[in-house]
Design a protein around this motif. Structure first.
Motif, short mmCIF file in Angstrom:
data_model
loop_
_atom_site.label_atom_id
_atom_site.label_comp_id
_atom_site.label_asym_id
_atom_site.label_seq_id
_atom_site.Cartn_x
_atom_site.Cartn_y
_atom_site.Cartn_z
N THR A 58 50.36 22.07 80.77
CA THR A 58 50.78 22.28 79.38
C THR A 58 52.29 22.16 79.23
N HIS A 104 51.49 21.34 74.54
CA HIS A 104 50.20 20.96 73.96
C HIS A 104 49.13 20.98 75.05
N GLU A 105 47.89 20.81 74.61
CA GLU A 105 46.80 20.70 75.58
C GLU A 105 46.85 19.34 76.27
N GLN A 121 49.70 12.08 69.21
CA GLN A 121 50.05 13.32 68.51
C GLN A 121 48.84 14.08 67.98
N ARG A 122 47.65 13.50 68.07
CA ARG A 122 46.47 14.14 67.49
C ARG A 122 46.04 15.34 68.32
N ARG A 123 45.70 16.44 67.66
CA ARG A 123 45.19 17.61 68.37
C ARG A 123 43.72 17.41 68.71
N LYS A 124 43.27 18.20 69.65
CA LYS A 124 41.91 18.12 70.15
C LYS A 124 40.89 18.22 69.01
#
Length: 612
Positions: free
Chosen positions: A513, A517-518, A536-539
């Motif tokens: 991390t 971020h993940e 840049q997209r989150r999970k």
């Protein structure tokens, strides 16, 4: 990729049981639509259904080879499901050791590797596989499963041997096996714990991943040839990122080898986008384009509502990736009428041998069926979240504190209820699911090795990572395998290459991390081939339809069950279900799916359920 089955019996003539062996083999026809075969030897019968992927004319099974033994020639037989990705290197080595080859298949390489190295050949394999070898020299059956449990493998000990198969249905096709489900089987199903060796069906066990199980006249013997071990990680951030990329490049190159059409599964998330981009680069070097497929739902754009898990719809990101890598892309758009079709639900539950038939299972089945019309092999981003730490609960301080499987803790904290709360109170009391979860959790974390000098925070995250890589990942791999093989599609999972799993598991959580971020390691290792929108997209997890008509259709079907007084209500709380039918809203969705799945499973399998 194929379906395997077999029977070893030391006190009966299996030549007289050909009808039964044929019936067991035919249950695997969906897994192997291209060819079938059976082979008999004293004490052993092997059955095989083939999905031809490599060496289409030469890889027929069961495969045999003759070897000299005690002054005579004997014949070894093997059935094999899966792919060994380093088979060309192994074949070269075996040739240098004097082994002749009559085919170009990886199947023959695996069999010859056993002849050369015995059961220690397993340490040399890189791939996904479930295989069984009858060795008449020692009158022993050797059963082997890959390290991560990508390919399913089940067995049933008998009074004088064993039955085995890729799926329980092959074993259940033998009239000596009754479809019995006991309390511990239901506990496994209802708590999503995937305890090693356990299955839903009484008497049927799984070959544990990374294990060799041998069967001889004295019984069964287990040997673990691989387990997830704790090791010191000494590489710095830059070196770690570079090595992850090096591994991914090698893995994608190996897993694109096939003599049939290939494609990738693309969701627009980091995991599948990375695999798509790497595969596109590998194929571009050979002057080819990659094919990509994504699932979507009719009206998804109009009905989409962001929530904690899914902040954005997938389609825009899917198209960003497809445009960047110039893939031949297809969106598979599903309608609610098909997702709720009882016939589709029956096919899904038959594929699972279990009451698992919600919309994710059904949409996966339909997606794979559509892909199979154009491709035979697909690469998937499955398991990256388990390997790199992608789920929301990895990053939830409250979940980390709870002595419970993290995904269960997260679900309970969000839903306010335990797993399968649709069951009757007296059934839940008999099953004691909380006690089962506690015991299985305690067993699992007892397997984890702590690194000398490891901080408490790092130790906590190591345990959480271990639980995902040895428990949760097996649930998802089984789902992927059952839904894909039900339509004869081979899905490969690059992120489950054991070299990558071992390396990333042992990187500290702070390194996983490092950018805040993940999945920092994966993002850094592949960002050069991805669009910025995906970087840049989150999970976001696998998509689900949000159309209210979907739940309305489930409610109408469940209303029919209540009116018919279906036997499912010996397990399910009828009053609760009636209330869920009246509500027919998002909160009712899970209970309605569970009820319909259980009812369909009871209709198909007529299980004898023993709770006492």
């Amino acid at each position: 990729m194929c379906g395997i089955t077999g029977w070893v019996a030391y006190r009966q003539d299996l030549g007289a049981e050909q009808d039964t062996v044929d019936a067991m083999t035919e249950t695997m026809s969906c897994r192997g639509p291209d060819a079938r075969g059976t082979w008999y030897a004293p004490y052993a019968a092997l059955g095989h259904r083939r999905l031809a992927v490599i060496d289409l004319p030469g890889g027929e099974q069961p495969m045999t080879t003759e070897v000299g033994y005690d002054g005579r020639t004997v014949t070894l037989g093997m059935v094999y499901s899966g792919e060994v990705y380093n088979f060309t290197e192994l074949r070269d080595e075996l040739r240098r050791r004097g082994h002749p080859f009559r085919t170009d298949s990886d199947t023959e390489v695996v069999l010859r590797a056993y002849v050369e190295w015995g059961t220690s050949f397993t340490e040399r394999l890189n791939g996904m596989y479930a295989l069984a070898i009858w060795d008449p020299r020692i009158e022993t059956l050797v059963m082997v499963r890959d390290r991560m449990g990508i390919k399913p493998f089940f067995y049933y000990p008998t009074a004088d041997g064993v039955l085995f198969g890729s799926e329980p249905k092959a074993i259940l096709a033998n009239p000596s096996v009754r479809p019995v489900v006991e309390a511990n089987g239901l506990q496994e199903l209802l708590t999503a714990t995937k305890t090693p060796r356990k299955s839903l069906w009484a008497g049927i066990s799984e070959v544990e991943p990374g294990t060799v199980v041998t069967v001889d006249r004295a019984g069964l013997h287990h040997r673990t040839y691989w387990r997830l071990e704790t090791r010191q990680h000494t590489d710095d951030q830059e070196t770690s990122v570079a090595y992850v990329r090096e591994l991914l490049d090698d893995i994608s190159r190996r897993q694109l080898i096939a003599d049939v059409p290939r494609c990738v599964l693309l969701s627009g998330g980091l995991d599948s986008s990375a695999i798509t981009a790497l595969a596109a680069g590998q194929l571009a070097d050979a002057g080819r384009k990659v094919r990509s497929f994504a699932v979507d739902f009719v009206g998804q754009e109009e009905n989409f509502q962001a929530d904690e898990l899914r902040g954005t719809p997938d389609t825009p990101y899917v198209h960003d990736v497809a445009d960047l890598v110039k893939s031949q892309h297809s969106d598979i758009v599903l309608e609610n009428a098909v997702l709720t079709d009882p016939d589709v639900r029956r096919k899904v539950i038959r594929a699972n041998d279990a009451p698992l038939g919600g919309d994710i299972f059904c949409s996966l089945y339909l997606l794979f069926a559509a892909i199979r019309e154009q491709s035979t092999v697909a690469l998937s981003g499955e398991s990256a979240d388990e390997v790199f730490g992608g789920y929301l609960w990895f990053h939830d301080p409250e979940v980390r504190k709870r002595p419970m499987f993290p995904w269960v803790a997260y679900a309970v904290s969000r839903r306010g209820s335990g797993p399968f709360s649709v069951l009757r109170p007296e059934v839940l009391q008999q099953l004691d699911l909380r006690g089962h979860l506690h015991d299985r959790y305690t067993e699992a974390i007892g397997e984890v090795q702590r690194l000398d000098g490891e901080s408490d925070d790092e130790w906590t995250m190591r345990k959480i990572c271990y639980l995902h890589l040895t428990r949760m990942v097996r649930i998802l791999l089984d789902r992927k395998d059952r839904m894909s093989m039900a339509v004869g599609l081979e899905v490969r999972v690059p992120f489950c290459d054991h070299r990558l799993v071992e390396y990333v598991y042992n990187t500290p959580w702070s390194l996983k991390t490092f950018d805040g971020h993940e999945k920092s390691l994966l993002r850094a290792a592949t960002q050069d081939v991805l669009p910025e929108s995906v970087v840049q997209r989150r999970k976001s997890p696998y998509p689900q339809t949000q159309d209210p008509a979907y739940v309305a259709a489930l409610a109408e079907q469940t209303r029919g069950l209540v009116a018919d007084r279906h036997p499912v209500f010996e397990l399910v709380d009828r009053k609760m279900v009636q209330e869920q039918v009246r509500q027919a809203d998002g909160t009712a969705r899970r209970h309605l799916e569970q009820t319909l799945s259980l009812a369909t499973w009871i209709d198909l399998y007529h299980p004898e359920i023993r709770l006492g």
